[in-house]
Design a protein around this motif. Structure first.
Motif, PDB file in Angstrom:
ATOM      1  N   GLY A 212       0.829  -1.210   0.000  1.00  0.00           N
ATOM      2  CA  GLY A 212       0.000   0.000   0.000  1.00  0.00           C
ATOM      3  C   GLY A 212       0.861   1.257   0.000  1.00  0.00           C
ATOM      4  O   GLY A 212       1.922   1.297   0.603  1.00  0.00           O
ATOM      5  N   ILE A 213       0.390   2.277  -0.704  1.00  0.00           N
ATOM      6  CA  ILE A 213       1.047   3.592  -0.672  1.00  0.00           C
ATOM      7  C   ILE A 213       0.182   4.485   0.211  1.00  0.00           C
ATOM      8  O   ILE A 213      -1.034   4.600  -0.002  1.00  0.00           O
ATOM      9  N   GLU A 214       0.818   5.118   1.182  1.00  0.00           N
ATOM     10  CA  GLU A 214       0.059   5.871   2.187  1.00  0.00           C
ATOM     11  C   GLU A 214      -0.571   7.143   1.614  1.00  0.00           C
ATOM     12  O   GLU A 214       0.047   7.853   0.817  1.00  0.00           O
ATOM     13  N   ARG A 215      -1.793   7.400   2.044  1.00  0.00           N
ATOM     14  CA  ARG A 215      -2.464   8.669   1.733  1.00  0.00           C
ATOM     15  C   ARG A 215      -1.844   9.761   2.610  1.00  0.00           C
ATOM     16  O   ARG A 215      -1.523   9.479   3.774  1.00  0.00           O
ATOM     17  N   PRO A 216      -1.644  10.972   2.066  1.00  0.00           N
ATOM     18  CA  PRO A 216      -1.017  12.011   2.901  1.00  0.00           C
ATOM     19  C   PRO A 216      -1.796  12.207   4.198  1.00  0.00           C
ATOM     20  O   PRO A 216      -3.018  12.319   4.177  1.00  0.00           O
ATOM     21  N   ALA A 217      -1.068  12.213   5.298  1.00  0.00           N
ATOM     22  CA  ALA A 217      -1.724  12.358   6.596  1.00  0.00           C
ATOM     23  C   ALA A 217      -1.933  13.837   6.888  1.00  0.00           C
ATOM     24  O   ALA A 217      -1.182  14.690   6.414  1.00  0.00           O
ATOM     25  N   GLN A 218      -2.948  14.128   7.670  1.00  0.00           N
ATOM     26  CA  GLN A 218      -3.241  15.504   8.085  1.00  0.00           C
ATOM     27  C   GLN A 218      -2.068  16.085   8.858  1.00  0.00           C
ATOM     28  O   GLN A 218      -1.630  17.190   8.639  1.00  0.00           O
ATOM     29  N   GLN A 224      -2.559   5.872   9.742  1.00  0.00           N
ATOM     30  CA  GLN A 224      -2.177   5.609   8.351  1.00  0.00           C
ATOM     31  C   GLN A 224      -3.368   5.137   7.535  1.00  0.00           C
ATOM     32  O   GLN A 224      -4.131   4.292   7.982  1.00  0.00           O
ATOM     33  N   GLU A 225      -3.522   5.695   6.331  1.00  0.00           N
ATOM     34  CA  GLU A 225      -4.556   5.228   5.411  1.00  0.00           C
ATOM     35  C   GLU A 225      -3.898   4.947   4.064  1.00  0.00           C
ATOM     36  O   GLU A 225      -2.913   5.593   3.708  1.00  0.00           O
ATOM     37  N   ILE A 226      -4.482   4.015   3.330  1.00  0.00           N
ATOM     38  CA  ILE A 226      -3.880   3.620   2.050  1.00  0.00           C
ATOM     39  C   ILE A 226      -4.509   4.409   0.901  1.00  0.00           C
ATOM     40  O   ILE A 226      -5.733   4.476   0.778  1.00  0.00           O
ATOM     41  N   GLU A 227      -3.676   5.004   0.062  1.00  0.00           N
ATOM     42  CA  GLU A 227      -4.159   5.733  -1.103  1.00  0.00           C
ATOM     43  C   GLU A 227      -4.337   4.778  -2.290  1.00  0.00           C
ATOM     44  O   GLU A 227      -5.345   4.797  -2.971  1.00  0.00           O
ATOM     45  N   THR A 228      -3.339   3.938  -2.489  1.00  0.00           N
ATOM     46  CA  THR A 228      -3.423   2.972  -3.582  1.00  0.00           C
ATOM     47  C   THR A 228      -2.553   1.773  -3.241  1.00  0.00           C
ATOM     48  O   THR A 228      -1.721   1.852  -2.329  1.00  0.00           O
ATOM     49  N   ALA A 229      -2.766   0.674  -3.941  1.00  0.00           N
ATOM     50  CA  ALA A 229      -1.957  -0.517  -3.673  1.00  0.00           C
ATOM     51  C   ALA A 229      -1.357  -1.017  -4.976  1.00  0.00           C
ATOM     52  O   ALA A 229      -1.966  -0.896  -6.052  1.00  0.00           O
ATOM     53  N   ILE A 230      -0.149  -1.554  -4.882  1.00  0.00           N
ATOM     54  CA  ILE A 230       0.518  -2.054  -6.083  1.00  0.00           C
ATOM     55  C   ILE A 230       0.973  -3.489  -5.879  1.00  0.00           C
ATOM     56  O   ILE A 230       1.192  -3.936  -4.751  1.00  0.00           O
ATOM     57  N   ALA A 231       1.123  -4.190  -7.006  1.00  0.00           N
ATOM     58  CA  ALA A 231       1.701  -5.536  -6.966  1.00  0.00           C
ATOM     59  C   ALA A 231       3.200  -5.374  -7.157  1.00  0.00           C
ATOM     60  O   ALA A 231       3.643  -4.681  -8.074  1.00  0.00           O
ATOM     61  N   SER A 240       8.813   8.914  -0.071  1.00  0.00           N
ATOM     62  CA  SER A 240       9.264  10.021   0.780  1.00  0.00           C
ATOM     63  C   SER A 240       8.112  10.998   0.877  1.00  0.00           C
ATOM     64  O   SER A 240       7.501  11.330  -0.133  1.00  0.00           O
ATOM     65  N   GLY A 241       7.839  11.461   2.085  1.00  0.00           N
ATOM     66  CA  GLY A 241       6.737  12.402   2.228  1.00  0.00           C
ATOM     67  C   GLY A 241       7.114  13.507   3.189  1.00  0.00           C
ATOM     68  O   GLY A 241       8.060  13.365   3.971  1.00  0.00           O
ATOM     69  N   ASN A 242       6.402  14.609   3.109  1.00  0.00           N
ATOM     70  CA  ASN A 242       6.740  15.710   4.023  1.00  0.00           C
ATOM     71  C   ASN A 242       5.646  15.913   5.064  1.00  0.00           C
ATOM     72  O   ASN A 242       5.591  16.953   5.697  1.00  0.00           O
ATOM     73  N   TYR A 243       4.754  14.906   5.230  1.00  0.00           N
ATOM     74  CA  TYR A 243       3.619  15.114   6.129  1.00  0.00           C
ATOM     75  C   TYR A 243       3.786  14.411   7.473  1.00  0.00           C
ATOM     76  O   TYR A 243       2.903  14.478   8.314  1.00  0.00           O
ATOM     77  N   ARG A 244       4.881  13.691   7.668  1.00  0.00           N
ATOM     78  CA  ARG A 244       5.092  13.065   8.991  1.00  0.00           C
ATOM     79  C   ARG A 244       6.284  13.678   9.717  1.00  0.00           C
ATOM     80  O   ARG A 244       6.296  13.758  10.926  1.00  0.00           O
ATOM     81  N   LYS A 245       7.310  14.084   8.937  1.00  0.00           N
ATOM     82  CA  LYS A 245       8.467  14.707   9.581  1.00  0.00           C
ATOM     83  C   LYS A 245       8.541  16.157   9.144  1.00  0.00           C
ATOM     84  O   LYS A 245       8.845  16.450   7.983  1.00  0.00           O
ATOM     85  N   TYR A 246       8.225  17.057  10.043  1.00  0.00           N
ATOM     86  CA  TYR A 246       8.258  18.484   9.742  1.00  0.00           C
ATOM     87  C   TYR A 246       8.201  19.234  11.058  1.00  0.00           C
ATOM     88  O   TYR A 246       7.985  18.639  12.120  1.00  0.00           O
TER      89      TYR A 246
END
Ligand code: AMP
Ligand code: MG
Length: 338
Positions: A212-218, A224-231, A240-246
């Motif tokens: 699962g690829i995480e949906r941007p968190a508030q 954690q919520e899943i935005e999409t899933a891949i095989a 890499s995201g900027n919504y958990r470490k800031y």
């Protein structure tokens, strides 16, 4: 006298380490200030936790900024430091990625990461003069890897240069674990260290591993919520995201990704970048570099490097001013399962 466990107790212990038929063995633990989750199918039903934990511990002693006696912490004291082959790989790979990403990726920015309080020091009030003088030292400074008189690899950093391997460390540790599993003839596994994932083979029922690829968190505390899933088959995916470490100051959110061109935390519409590559360290490096480049430059970069299969499958989540949107490259669309 050696204490021997009764055979039944031994069998029970072995059974506990094994999975039910058609279920992979699942292990969870802590490493690098985060968690790992590993699923694997082993015909011999071995409990591989001891090997996994000792590998991750040895890795922390090399590359973790939170481990007081690590090689990277010693090197950052600006003393000539004898380093091992893992350190040499991390450094050489990082310097290579700095070239390839036209400076977006830079492992020598540790002093800036600390200045903004993302390292192990508390954030202090930051002035433009401070940032600019550090940036000058980083760009003019040297990071030299030589062989000493006894032919031992030795790293020497010039003043102002502090190494930070955090942008590839988790991915690299995933690759080391994958090499461990390969050496033990475990042919099917899914390794996840702090969300950096590498898969080989398939699940026991023959279907591909799903990630699962995480949906941007508030914010950093959101569930954690899943935005999409891949095989994922025989490849790695890193986000890499900027919504958990800031950190937030005066209502402005500052990302933990530093733009080496400006010395400032990046601030643009890109919320996360996910990259699918053969090796996890590579996907990790490129995901960080894409966070620095921003959406348009990243898409241009992918287009400009059509011969590199390790960046063609990428997924971006960005803010268009009013809401978040997603963009999957065609190679990424091919592996979406949900
Ligand atoms: P990641 O979560 O993989 O994107 O890594 C982010 C971490 O890498 C940050 O917390 C910093 O320690 C470090 N870092 C920040 N900016 C950069 C950059 N431009 N190049 C390399 N490492 C960086
Ligand atoms: Mg990274």
């Amino acid at each position: 006298m050696k204490h021997r466990l009764p055979l039944l107790a031994l069998l029970l212990l072995l059974a506990a380490a094994c999975s039910a038929p058609n279920e992979p063995t699942r292990l969870q633990g802590e490493a690098q200030g985060t968690f790992y989750t590993i699923a694997y199918c082993d015909k011999q039903h071995r409990d591989l936790r001891p090997q996994i934990d000792s590998l991750l511990h040895a890795f922390d002693l090399t590359a973790s900024l939170w481990e007081e006696n690590s090689l990277i912490r010693q090197a950052n004291l600006h003393q000539p430091t004898h380093v091992n082959s893992t350190f040499c790989h991390l450094l050489n790979n990082s310097l290579q990625m700095e070239q390839y990403t036209q400076g977006a990726f830079n492992c020598k920015i540790g002093a800036l990461v600390n200045l903004y309080g993302f390292g192990f020091e508390n954030r202090s009030d930051i002035t433009d003069v401070q940032v600019d003088s550090l940036l000058r030292l980083i760009h003019q400074g040297q990071c030299t890897l030589t062989l000493d008189a006894d032919s031992l690899p030795t790293v020497i950093l010039s003043p102002g240069v502090q190494l930070d391997f955090n942008a590839i460390a988790q991915g690299y540790s995933v690759d080391l674990l994958a090499a461990l599993f390969d050496s033990l003839d475990v042919t099917d596994y899914l390794i996840d260290v702090g969300g950096e994932v590498r898969a080989k083979g398939s699940k026991p029922d023959g279907t591909p591993w799903a990630v699962g690829i995480e949906r941007p968190a508030q914010n950093k505390y959101s569930a954690q919520e899943i935005e999409t899933a891949i095989a994922l088959t025989n490849r790695s995916v890193v986000t890499s995201g900027n919504y958990r470490k800031y950190y937030e100051q005066d209502g402005v959110r500052y990302s933990h990704t530093i733009d080496p061109a400006t010395g400032r935390p990046v601030s643009h519409s890109l919320l996360s970048a996910s990259v699918v590559s053969a090796e996890a360290w590579y996907a990790d490096a490129m995901a960080t570099a894409f966070m620095v480049m921003g959406l348009e430059r990243s898409l241009q970069f992918i287009q400009d490097h059509p011969d590199n299969p390790d960046i063609q499958a990428a997924f971006f989540i960005y803010h268009d001013g009013s809401e978040y949107r997603t963009l999957a490259t065609p190679a990424f669309q091919d592996i979406i399962i949900q």
